[in-house]
Design an enzyme around this catalytic site. Structure first.
Site, PDB file in Angstrom:
ATOM      1  N   GLU A 137      46.240  34.153  33.801  1.00 11.94           N
ATOM      2  CA  GLU A 137      46.760  34.059  35.153  1.00 11.94           C
ATOM      3  C   GLU A 137      45.851  33.197  36.021  1.00 11.94           C
ATOM      4  OE1 GLU A 137      49.361  38.140  35.554  1.00 11.94           O
ATOM      5  OE2 GLU A 137      47.319  38.168  36.336  1.00 11.94           O
ATOM      6  N   CYS A 150      41.977  29.713  41.997  1.00  9.06           N
ATOM      7  CA  CYS A 150      41.124  30.603  41.205  1.00  9.06           C
ATOM      8  C   CYS A 150      41.512  30.447  39.737  1.00  9.06           C
ATOM      9  CB  CYS A 150      41.309  32.041  41.674  1.00  9.06           C
ATOM     10  SG  CYS A 150      40.214  33.211  40.875  1.00  9.06           S
ATOM     11  N   CYS A 157      38.169  39.560  28.855  1.00  8.67           N
ATOM     12  CA  CYS A 157      36.782  39.523  29.302  1.00  8.67           C
ATOM     13  C   CYS A 157      35.971  40.517  28.479  1.00  8.67           C
ATOM     14  CB  CYS A 157      36.702  39.883  30.786  1.00  8.67           C
ATOM     15  SG  CYS A 157      35.086  39.614  31.533  1.00  8.67           S
ATOM     16  N   CYS A 161      33.069  45.328  33.574  1.00 10.01           N
ATOM     17  CA  CYS A 161      32.649  45.793  34.897  1.00 10.01           C
ATOM     18  C   CYS A 161      33.574  46.938  35.316  1.00 10.01           C
ATOM     19  CB  CYS A 161      32.702  44.654  35.907  1.00 10.01           C
ATOM     20  SG  CYS A 161      31.552  43.311  35.512  1.00 10.01           S
ATOM     21  N   CYS A 164      36.544  46.498  37.886  1.00  7.20           N
ATOM     22  CA  CYS A 164      37.401  45.320  37.720  1.00  7.20           C
ATOM     23  C   CYS A 164      38.450  45.573  36.657  1.00  7.20           C
ATOM     24  CB  CYS A 164      36.536  44.110  37.343  1.00  7.20           C
ATOM     25  SG  CYS A 164      37.482  42.599  37.068  1.00  7.20           S
ATOM     26  N   GLY A 221      37.605  36.251  32.868  1.00  4.75           N
ATOM     27  CA  GLY A 221      36.533  35.841  31.978  1.00  4.75           C
ATOM     28  C   GLY A 221      35.226  35.515  32.672  1.00  4.75           C
ATOM     29  N   SER A 275      28.302  37.477  41.078  1.00  8.88           N
ATOM     30  CA  SER A 275      28.964  38.770  41.259  1.00  8.88           C
ATOM     31  C   SER A 275      27.886  39.846  41.262  1.00  8.88           C
ATOM     32  CB  SER A 275      29.981  39.018  40.140  1.00  8.88           C
ATOM     33  OG  SER A 275      31.053  38.112  40.219  1.00  8.88           O
ATOM     34  N   LEU A 276      27.409  40.194  42.433  1.00 13.11           N
ATOM     35  CA  LEU A 276      26.241  41.070  42.556  1.00 13.11           C
ATOM     36  C   LEU A 276      26.641  42.547  42.561  1.00 13.11           C
ATOM     37  CD1 LEU A 276      23.161  41.032  42.904  1.00 13.11           C
ATOM     38  CD2 LEU A 276      23.540  41.041  45.384  1.00 13.11           C
ATOM     39  N   HIS A 277      27.252  43.000  43.635  1.00 13.59           N
ATOM     40  CA  HIS A 277      27.900  44.305  43.756  1.00 13.59           C
ATOM     41  C   HIS A 277      26.970  45.515  43.810  1.00 13.59           C
ATOM     42  CE1 HIS A 277      31.339  41.840  43.120  1.00 13.59           C
ATOM     43  NE2 HIS A 277      31.082  41.638  41.842  1.00 13.59           N
ATOM     44  N   CYS A 395      41.249  39.886  44.072  1.00 13.26           N
ATOM     45  CA  CYS A 395      40.033  39.895  43.266  1.00 13.26           C
ATOM     46  C   CYS A 395      39.974  41.144  42.404  1.00 13.26           C
ATOM     47  CB  CYS A 395      38.819  39.828  44.193  1.00 13.26           C
ATOM     48  SG  CYS A 395      37.245  39.780  43.339  1.00 13.26           S
TER      49      CYS A 395
END
Length: 419
Positions: A137, A150, A157, A161, A164, A221, A275-277, A395
Protein backbone atom coordinates in the site's frame (compact mmCIF):
# COMPACT_ATOMS: atom_id res chain seq x y z
CA UNK A 1 -20.55 6.02 4.30
CA UNK A 2 -18.14 4.30 1.93
CA UNK A 3 -18.80 4.45 -1.79
CA UNK A 4 -17.43 1.98 -4.33
CA UNK A 5 -16.75 3.01 -7.91
CA UNK A 6 -15.58 0.74 -10.74
CA UNK A 7 -13.23 2.36 -13.27
CA UNK A 8 -10.92 1.20 -16.01
CA UNK A 9 -7.30 2.24 -15.70
CA UNK A 10 -7.56 4.55 -18.69
CA UNK A 11 -10.32 6.62 -17.19
CA UNK A 12 -9.24 6.46 -13.58
CA UNK A 13 -8.03 10.02 -13.00
CA UNK A 14 -11.47 11.00 -11.77
CA UNK A 15 -12.14 13.14 -8.73
CA UNK A 16 -14.86 12.28 -6.23
CA UNK A 17 -16.75 15.39 -7.31
CA UNK A 18 -16.60 14.32 -10.98
CA UNK A 19 -18.04 10.96 -9.98
CA UNK A 20 -20.93 12.61 -8.15
CA UNK A 21 -19.65 11.58 -4.72
CA UNK A 22 -20.14 13.86 -1.76
CA UNK A 23 -17.08 15.11 0.12
CA UNK A 24 -18.27 13.55 3.38
CA UNK A 25 -18.08 10.08 1.82
CA UNK A 26 -14.96 7.90 1.78
CA UNK A 27 -14.46 6.38 -1.65
CA UNK A 28 -13.17 2.96 -2.69
CA UNK A 29 -12.26 2.84 -6.36
CA UNK A 30 -11.82 -0.66 -7.79
CA UNK A 31 -9.58 -0.51 -10.83
CA UNK A 32 -9.88 -2.94 -13.74
CA UNK A 33 -7.21 -5.67 -13.33
CA UNK A 34 -4.19 -5.66 -15.58
CA UNK A 35 -2.20 -8.78 -16.39
CA UNK A 36 1.30 -8.82 -14.95
CA UNK A 37 3.88 -8.25 -17.71
CA UNK A 38 6.16 -11.18 -18.54
CA UNK A 39 8.90 -9.04 -20.10
CA UNK A 40 11.53 -7.38 -17.91
CA UNK A 41 10.88 -3.76 -17.07
CA UNK A 42 13.16 -0.80 -17.72
CA UNK A 43 11.59 1.01 -14.78
CA UNK A 44 13.87 1.32 -11.76
CA UNK A 45 17.12 0.74 -13.65
CA UNK A 46 19.87 3.26 -13.04
CA UNK A 47 21.68 4.76 -16.01
CA UNK A 48 24.43 2.09 -16.32
CA UNK A 49 21.81 -0.67 -16.03
CA UNK A 50 19.62 1.02 -18.64
CA UNK A 51 22.61 1.28 -20.98
CA UNK A 52 23.31 -2.43 -20.48
CA UNK A 53 19.69 -3.27 -21.26
CA UNK A 54 19.89 -1.28 -24.51
CA UNK A 55 23.16 -2.94 -25.45
CA UNK A 56 21.54 -6.35 -25.04
CA UNK A 57 19.05 -5.54 -27.82
CA UNK A 58 21.73 -4.32 -30.19
CA UNK A 59 22.05 -0.57 -29.58
CA UNK A 60 25.63 0.33 -30.65
CA UNK A 61 28.03 1.52 -27.96
CA UNK A 62 28.40 4.93 -29.62
CA UNK A 63 24.63 5.53 -29.26
CA UNK A 64 24.14 4.29 -25.70
CA UNK A 65 24.58 7.59 -23.90
CA UNK A 66 22.19 9.39 -26.25
CA UNK A 67 19.58 6.63 -26.09
CA UNK A 68 19.73 6.46 -22.29
CA UNK A 69 19.14 10.22 -22.13
CA UNK A 70 16.19 9.94 -24.50
CA UNK A 71 14.53 7.07 -22.63
CA UNK A 72 15.19 8.64 -19.25
CA UNK A 73 13.24 11.71 -20.37
CA UNK A 74 10.30 9.76 -21.77
CA UNK A 75 10.08 7.46 -18.73
CA UNK A 76 10.62 9.87 -15.85
CA UNK A 77 9.79 13.37 -17.13
CA UNK A 78 6.86 12.40 -19.33
CA UNK A 79 5.74 9.21 -17.59
CA UNK A 80 5.24 7.29 -20.84
CA UNK A 81 4.52 3.56 -20.73
CA UNK A 82 4.30 3.12 -24.53
CA UNK A 83 7.56 3.00 -26.52
CA UNK A 84 5.63 3.95 -29.66
CA UNK A 85 5.06 7.47 -28.30
CA UNK A 86 8.80 8.17 -28.03
CA UNK A 87 8.95 10.21 -31.21
CA UNK A 88 12.68 11.02 -31.26
CA UNK A 89 13.56 7.31 -31.16
CA UNK A 90 13.65 5.48 -34.49
CA UNK A 91 10.64 3.36 -35.33
CA UNK A 92 12.81 0.25 -35.60
CA UNK A 93 14.29 0.75 -32.13
CA UNK A 94 10.88 1.49 -30.66
CA UNK A 95 9.65 -1.88 -31.91
CA UNK A 96 12.78 -3.62 -30.66
CA UNK A 97 12.29 -2.16 -27.19
CA UNK A 98 8.60 -3.03 -27.15
CA UNK A 99 9.41 -6.63 -28.09
CA UNK A 100 12.04 -7.03 -25.36
CA UNK A 101 10.96 -4.81 -22.47
CA UNK A 102 8.01 -3.19 -20.73
CA UNK A 103 7.28 0.04 -18.89
CA UNK A 104 3.93 -1.18 -17.58
CA UNK A 105 2.76 -0.12 -14.14
CA UNK A 106 1.89 -2.68 -11.45
CA UNK A 107 -1.66 -3.89 -11.17
CA UNK A 108 -3.66 -1.28 -9.29
CA UNK A 109 -6.26 -3.20 -7.32
CA UNK A 110 -8.05 -0.58 -5.23
CA UNK A 111 -7.85 3.16 -4.78
CA UNK A 112 -9.43 4.61 -1.65
CA UNK A 113 -10.10 8.31 -1.15
CA UNK A 114 -10.56 9.64 2.37
CA UNK A 115 -12.97 12.37 3.33
CA UNK A 116 -9.88 14.56 3.94
CA UNK A 117 -8.49 13.96 0.44
CA UNK A 118 -5.89 11.36 1.46
CA UNK A 119 -5.57 8.59 -1.09
CA UNK A 120 -4.44 5.01 -0.58
CA UNK A 121 -3.52 2.66 -3.39
CA UNK A 122 -3.34 -1.12 -3.10
CA UNK A 123 -0.86 -2.35 -5.73
CA UNK A 124 -0.10 -5.92 -6.75
CA UNK A 125 3.34 -7.04 -7.93
CA UNK A 126 4.49 -10.37 -9.41
CA UNK A 127 5.88 -12.95 -6.99
CA UNK A 128 9.52 -12.57 -8.22
CA UNK A 129 9.94 -16.32 -7.82
CA UNK A 130 7.94 -19.07 -6.17
CA UNK A 131 4.71 -18.16 -4.47
CA UNK A 132 1.85 -15.76 -5.06
CA UNK A 133 1.88 -12.17 -6.26
CA UNK A 134 2.35 -9.68 -3.42
CA UNK A 135 0.48 -6.55 -2.44
CA UNK A 136 1.63 -3.28 -0.87
CA UNK A 137 0.00 0.00 0.00
CA UNK A 138 1.05 3.55 -0.84
CA UNK A 139 -0.52 6.70 0.61
CA UNK A 140 -0.77 10.22 -0.78
CA UNK A 141 -1.42 13.09 1.67
CA UNK A 142 -2.39 16.46 0.16
CA UNK A 143 -1.46 19.42 2.36
CA UNK A 144 -1.28 23.18 2.01
CA UNK A 145 1.58 23.91 -0.37
CA UNK A 146 2.74 20.33 -0.83
CA UNK A 147 1.72 16.75 -1.42
CA UNK A 148 3.48 13.92 0.39
CA UNK A 149 3.72 10.36 -0.91
CA UNK A 150 4.33 7.66 1.71
CA UNK A 151 6.20 4.84 -0.04
CA UNK A 152 6.71 1.23 1.06
CA UNK A 153 10.07 -0.58 0.91
CA UNK A 154 9.08 -4.11 1.91
CA UNK A 155 6.08 -6.42 1.75
CA UNK A 156 5.31 -6.75 5.42
CA UNK A 157 7.83 -5.99 8.16
CA UNK A 158 10.18 -7.80 10.55
CA UNK A 159 10.33 -5.21 13.32
CA UNK A 160 7.17 -6.13 15.29
CA UNK A 161 6.75 -2.69 16.85
CA UNK A 162 3.96 -3.31 19.35
CA UNK A 163 1.88 -0.21 18.51
CA UNK A 164 2.07 -0.62 14.71
CA UNK A 165 -0.37 -2.76 12.75
CA UNK A 166 2.04 -3.08 9.83
CA UNK A 167 4.43 -4.77 12.26
CA UNK A 168 1.94 -7.61 12.72
CA UNK A 169 2.37 -8.57 9.06
CA UNK A 170 5.18 -11.06 8.51
CA UNK A 171 7.89 -10.04 6.08
CA UNK A 172 7.26 -11.58 2.65
CA UNK A 173 10.12 -10.00 0.71
CA UNK A 174 11.98 -6.80 -0.11
CA UNK A 175 10.68 -4.59 -2.88
CA UNK A 176 12.91 -3.96 -5.88
CA UNK A 177 13.95 -0.54 -7.10
CA UNK A 178 11.43 -0.98 -9.90
CA UNK A 179 8.62 -1.59 -7.40
CA UNK A 180 9.61 1.36 -5.22
CA UNK A 181 9.81 3.77 -8.17
CA UNK A 182 6.57 2.32 -9.57
CA UNK A 183 4.72 3.63 -6.51
CA UNK A 184 5.80 7.19 -7.38
CA UNK A 185 4.87 6.68 -11.03
CA UNK A 186 1.42 5.29 -10.21
CA UNK A 187 0.73 8.20 -7.85
CA UNK A 188 1.69 10.75 -10.50
CA UNK A 189 -0.41 8.88 -13.08
CA UNK A 190 -3.47 8.87 -10.87
CA UNK A 191 -3.11 12.50 -9.87
CA UNK A 192 -2.42 13.77 -13.38
CA UNK A 193 1.02 14.93 -12.27
CA UNK A 194 2.93 14.35 -15.51
CA UNK A 195 3.18 17.09 -18.18
CA UNK A 196 0.68 16.69 -20.99
CA UNK A 197 2.51 18.57 -23.76
CA UNK A 198 3.17 15.93 -26.43
CA UNK A 199 6.53 17.15 -27.71
CA UNK A 200 9.98 15.58 -27.31
CA UNK A 201 11.06 18.42 -25.02
CA UNK A 202 7.97 18.38 -22.84
CA UNK A 203 7.63 20.59 -19.79
CA UNK A 204 9.29 19.62 -16.55
CA UNK A 205 6.78 20.26 -13.81
CA UNK A 206 8.24 22.72 -11.27
CA UNK A 207 8.45 21.63 -7.62
CA UNK A 208 5.91 24.19 -6.50
CA UNK A 209 3.43 23.01 -9.12
CA UNK A 210 3.67 19.32 -8.40
CA UNK A 211 1.00 17.37 -6.60
CA UNK A 212 3.65 14.85 -5.49
CA UNK A 213 6.30 17.21 -4.15
CA UNK A 214 7.62 15.15 -1.23
CA UNK A 215 8.43 11.47 -0.80
CA UNK A 216 8.77 9.76 2.57
CA UNK A 217 9.98 6.20 3.00
CA UNK A 218 7.56 5.63 5.85
CA UNK A 219 5.27 2.99 4.36
CA UNK A 220 5.43 -0.73 4.95
CA UNK A 221 8.81 -2.10 5.99
CA UNK A 222 12.17 -0.92 7.31
CA UNK A 223 14.02 0.86 4.45
CA UNK A 224 17.48 0.21 5.88
CA UNK A 225 16.87 -3.55 5.74
CA UNK A 226 16.51 -3.11 1.98
CA UNK A 227 19.23 -0.50 1.61
CA UNK A 228 20.60 -1.20 -1.88
CA UNK A 229 17.22 -1.18 -3.66
CA UNK A 230 15.98 1.82 -1.66
CA UNK A 231 19.18 3.70 -2.45
CA UNK A 232 18.87 2.98 -6.17
CA UNK A 233 15.23 4.06 -6.24
CA UNK A 234 15.82 7.29 -4.32
CA UNK A 235 18.77 8.27 -6.50
CA UNK A 236 16.54 7.77 -9.54
CA UNK A 237 13.79 9.83 -7.88
CA UNK A 238 16.24 12.68 -7.19
CA UNK A 239 17.91 12.62 -10.61
CA UNK A 240 17.71 16.19 -11.94
CA UNK A 241 16.92 15.06 -15.49
CA UNK A 242 14.02 12.82 -14.51
CA UNK A 243 11.60 12.87 -11.59
CA UNK A 244 13.84 15.60 -10.18
CA UNK A 245 12.71 15.50 -6.56
CA UNK A 246 15.00 17.51 -4.30
CA UNK A 247 16.86 15.40 -1.74
CA UNK A 248 15.56 17.85 0.84
CA UNK A 249 12.07 16.69 -0.11
CA UNK A 250 12.91 13.01 0.29
CA UNK A 251 12.88 11.57 3.81
CA UNK A 252 13.95 8.10 4.83
CA UNK A 253 12.49 6.89 8.12
CA UNK A 254 14.20 4.16 10.13
CA UNK A 255 13.33 2.51 13.41
CA UNK A 256 17.00 2.64 14.32
CA UNK A 257 19.15 0.40 12.11
CA UNK A 258 22.30 2.16 13.27
CA UNK A 259 24.80 0.84 10.68
CA UNK A 260 22.59 2.10 7.85
CA UNK A 261 22.25 5.66 9.13
CA UNK A 262 25.76 6.77 8.15
CA UNK A 263 25.39 5.06 4.77
CA UNK A 264 22.11 6.89 4.17
CA UNK A 265 23.79 10.25 4.61
CA UNK A 266 26.89 9.35 2.63
CA UNK A 267 25.30 7.46 -0.26
CA UNK A 268 21.77 8.89 -0.59
CA UNK A 269 21.99 12.32 1.04
CA UNK A 270 18.30 12.60 1.82
CA UNK A 271 16.60 13.81 4.98
CA UNK A 272 16.47 11.42 7.94
CA UNK A 273 13.63 10.53 10.28
CA UNK A 274 13.88 8.31 13.35
CA UNK A 275 10.92 6.34 14.72
CA UNK A 276 11.77 7.04 18.35
CA UNK A 277 8.57 6.65 20.42
CA UNK A 278 10.31 6.17 23.78
CA UNK A 279 13.11 7.84 25.73
CA UNK A 280 14.12 4.92 27.97
CA UNK A 281 15.67 1.68 26.77
CA UNK A 282 13.36 -0.53 28.85
CA UNK A 283 10.22 0.98 27.27
CA UNK A 284 11.68 1.26 23.77
CA UNK A 285 12.67 -2.42 23.94
CA UNK A 286 8.93 -3.14 24.11
CA UNK A 287 7.62 -0.52 21.69
CA UNK A 288 10.44 -0.78 19.13
CA UNK A 289 12.19 -4.13 19.74
CA UNK A 290 15.13 -3.32 17.44
CA UNK A 291 16.26 -1.16 20.37
CA UNK A 292 17.55 -4.34 22.01
CA UNK A 293 20.13 -4.57 19.22
CA UNK A 294 20.78 -0.84 18.79
CA UNK A 295 19.99 0.92 22.11
CA UNK A 296 19.34 4.62 22.49
CA UNK A 297 22.96 5.58 23.22
CA UNK A 298 24.14 4.09 19.91
CA UNK A 299 21.18 5.51 18.01
CA UNK A 300 21.71 9.04 19.31
CA UNK A 301 25.42 8.89 18.51
CA UNK A 302 24.63 7.86 14.93
CA UNK A 303 22.20 10.78 14.67
CA UNK A 304 24.78 13.28 15.96
CA UNK A 305 27.18 12.07 13.27
CA UNK A 306 24.67 12.10 10.40
CA UNK A 307 26.39 13.62 7.34
CA UNK A 308 25.27 17.16 6.58
CA UNK A 309 23.36 17.55 9.83
CA UNK A 310 22.60 21.23 10.50
CA UNK A 311 19.77 23.56 11.43
CA UNK A 312 18.85 23.59 7.75
CA UNK A 313 18.97 19.79 7.59
CA UNK A 314 17.42 18.65 10.84
CA UNK A 315 16.56 15.09 11.80
CA UNK A 316 12.87 14.43 12.39
CA UNK A 317 12.06 12.30 15.42
CA UNK A 318 8.69 10.59 15.24
CA UNK A 319 6.96 10.04 18.57
CA UNK A 320 3.60 8.28 18.76
CA UNK A 321 1.52 9.42 21.74
CA UNK A 322 0.33 6.43 23.79
CA UNK A 323 -1.93 7.09 26.77
CA UNK A 324 -0.23 6.34 30.05
CA UNK A 325 2.77 4.79 28.32
CA UNK A 326 5.12 7.47 26.98
CA UNK A 327 3.20 10.74 27.29
CA UNK A 328 4.11 12.09 30.75
CA UNK A 329 5.84 15.38 31.44
CA UNK A 330 8.84 13.38 32.69
CA UNK A 331 8.97 11.70 29.26
CA UNK A 332 8.98 15.13 27.61
CA UNK A 333 11.83 16.28 29.85
CA UNK A 334 13.87 13.17 29.08
CA UNK A 335 13.21 13.62 25.36
CA UNK A 336 14.69 17.12 25.49
CA UNK A 337 17.71 15.81 27.38
CA UNK A 338 18.16 12.91 24.96
CA UNK A 339 18.18 15.16 21.88
CA UNK A 340 20.49 17.80 23.31
CA UNK A 341 22.92 18.99 20.65
CA UNK A 342 21.04 17.41 17.74
CA UNK A 343 19.33 19.80 15.27
CA UNK A 344 15.91 18.20 15.40
CA UNK A 345 12.18 18.44 14.92
CA UNK A 346 9.81 16.20 16.88
CA UNK A 347 6.63 15.01 15.16
CA UNK A 348 4.07 14.10 17.81
CA UNK A 349 1.73 11.50 16.32
CA UNK A 350 -1.64 10.82 17.94
CA UNK A 351 -1.94 7.04 18.07
CA UNK A 352 -4.06 5.61 15.26
CA UNK A 353 -6.07 2.65 16.57
CA UNK A 354 -6.37 -0.66 14.74
CA UNK A 355 -8.34 -3.84 15.48
CA UNK A 356 -6.80 -5.81 18.35
CA UNK A 357 -4.44 -3.13 19.65
CA UNK A 358 -3.85 -2.81 23.39
CA UNK A 359 -2.96 0.90 23.22
CA UNK A 360 -5.02 4.08 23.39
CA UNK A 361 -4.26 7.53 22.05
CA UNK A 362 -3.15 10.06 24.64
CA UNK A 363 -5.73 12.62 25.71
CA UNK A 364 -5.51 15.75 23.58
CA UNK A 365 -4.83 17.94 26.60
CA UNK A 366 -1.87 15.75 27.56
CA UNK A 367 -0.48 15.87 24.02
CA UNK A 368 -0.62 19.67 24.17
CA UNK A 369 1.16 19.74 27.56
CA UNK A 370 3.87 17.48 26.12
CA UNK A 371 4.19 19.61 22.98
CA UNK A 372 4.33 22.88 24.91
CA UNK A 373 7.23 21.70 27.05
CA UNK A 374 9.22 20.48 24.05
CA UNK A 375 8.50 23.74 22.20
CA UNK A 376 9.67 25.86 25.12
CA UNK A 377 12.90 23.86 25.12
CA UNK A 378 13.57 25.11 21.60
CA UNK A 379 12.38 22.18 19.48
CA UNK A 380 9.61 22.42 16.92
CA UNK A 381 7.07 19.80 17.96
CA UNK A 382 4.06 19.90 15.67
CA UNK A 383 1.16 17.59 16.48
CA UNK A 384 0.51 15.64 13.32
CA UNK A 385 -3.11 15.85 12.26
CA UNK A 386 -4.41 12.29 11.72
CA UNK A 387 -5.08 11.79 8.02
CA UNK A 388 -6.92 9.00 6.22
CA UNK A 389 -8.13 7.17 9.31
CA UNK A 390 -11.43 6.31 7.62
CA UNK A 391 -9.57 4.32 4.95
CA UNK A 392 -6.88 2.92 7.31
CA UNK A 393 -4.22 5.06 5.64
CA UNK A 394 -2.92 6.73 8.80
CA UNK A 395 0.49 6.14 10.35
CA UNK A 396 0.84 2.53 11.53
CA UNK A 397 -2.33 1.31 9.79
CA UNK A 398 -1.03 0.23 6.38
CA UNK A 399 -2.09 -3.13 5.00
CA UNK A 400 -4.84 -3.64 7.54
CA UNK A 401 -7.54 -2.41 5.17
CA UNK A 402 -6.41 -4.67 2.32
CA UNK A 403 -6.50 -7.64 4.67
CA UNK A 404 -9.99 -6.62 5.79
CA UNK A 405 -11.10 -6.45 2.16
CA UNK A 406 -9.68 -9.93 1.53
CA UNK A 407 -11.44 -11.28 4.62
CA UNK A 408 -14.72 -9.68 3.56
CA UNK A 409 -14.39 -11.23 0.10
CA UNK A 410 -13.69 -14.66 1.59
CA UNK A 411 -16.75 -14.35 3.83
CA UNK A 412 -18.86 -13.33 0.83
CA UNK A 413 -17.70 -16.36 -1.17
CA UNK A 414 -18.29 -18.71 1.76
CA UNK A 415 -21.80 -17.33 2.22
CA UNK A 416 -22.50 -17.78 -1.48
CA UNK A 417 -21.21 -21.37 -1.38
CA UNK A 418 -23.58 -22.23 1.44
CA UNK A 419 -26.51 -20.91 -0.49
Amino acid sequence: MAVSLDLTRKGSNVTPEQAGIQQEDAVSVRVAPVSAPEKPSLLGLNRPELAAALARVGVPDRQLRMRVTQLWHWIYVRGFTDFERMTNVSKELRQTLADAYTLARPELVVEQISVDGTRKWLMRFPSRGAGRPVEIETVYIPEEGRGTLCVSSQVGCTLTCSFCHTGTQKLVRNLTSEEIIAQIMVARDRLGDFPEIDTPQGAIVPSEGRLVSNVVMMGMGEPLYNFDEVKKALLIASDGEGLSLSKRRITLSTSGVVPGIQRTGDEIGCMLAISLHAVRDDLRNTLVPINKKYPLKELMEACRNYPGLSNAKRITFEYVMLKGVNDSLDDAKELVRLLKGIPAKINLIPFNPWPGTNYECSDWEQIEVFADFVNRAGYASPIRTPRGRDIFAACGQLKSESERLKRTERERLEAAAHG
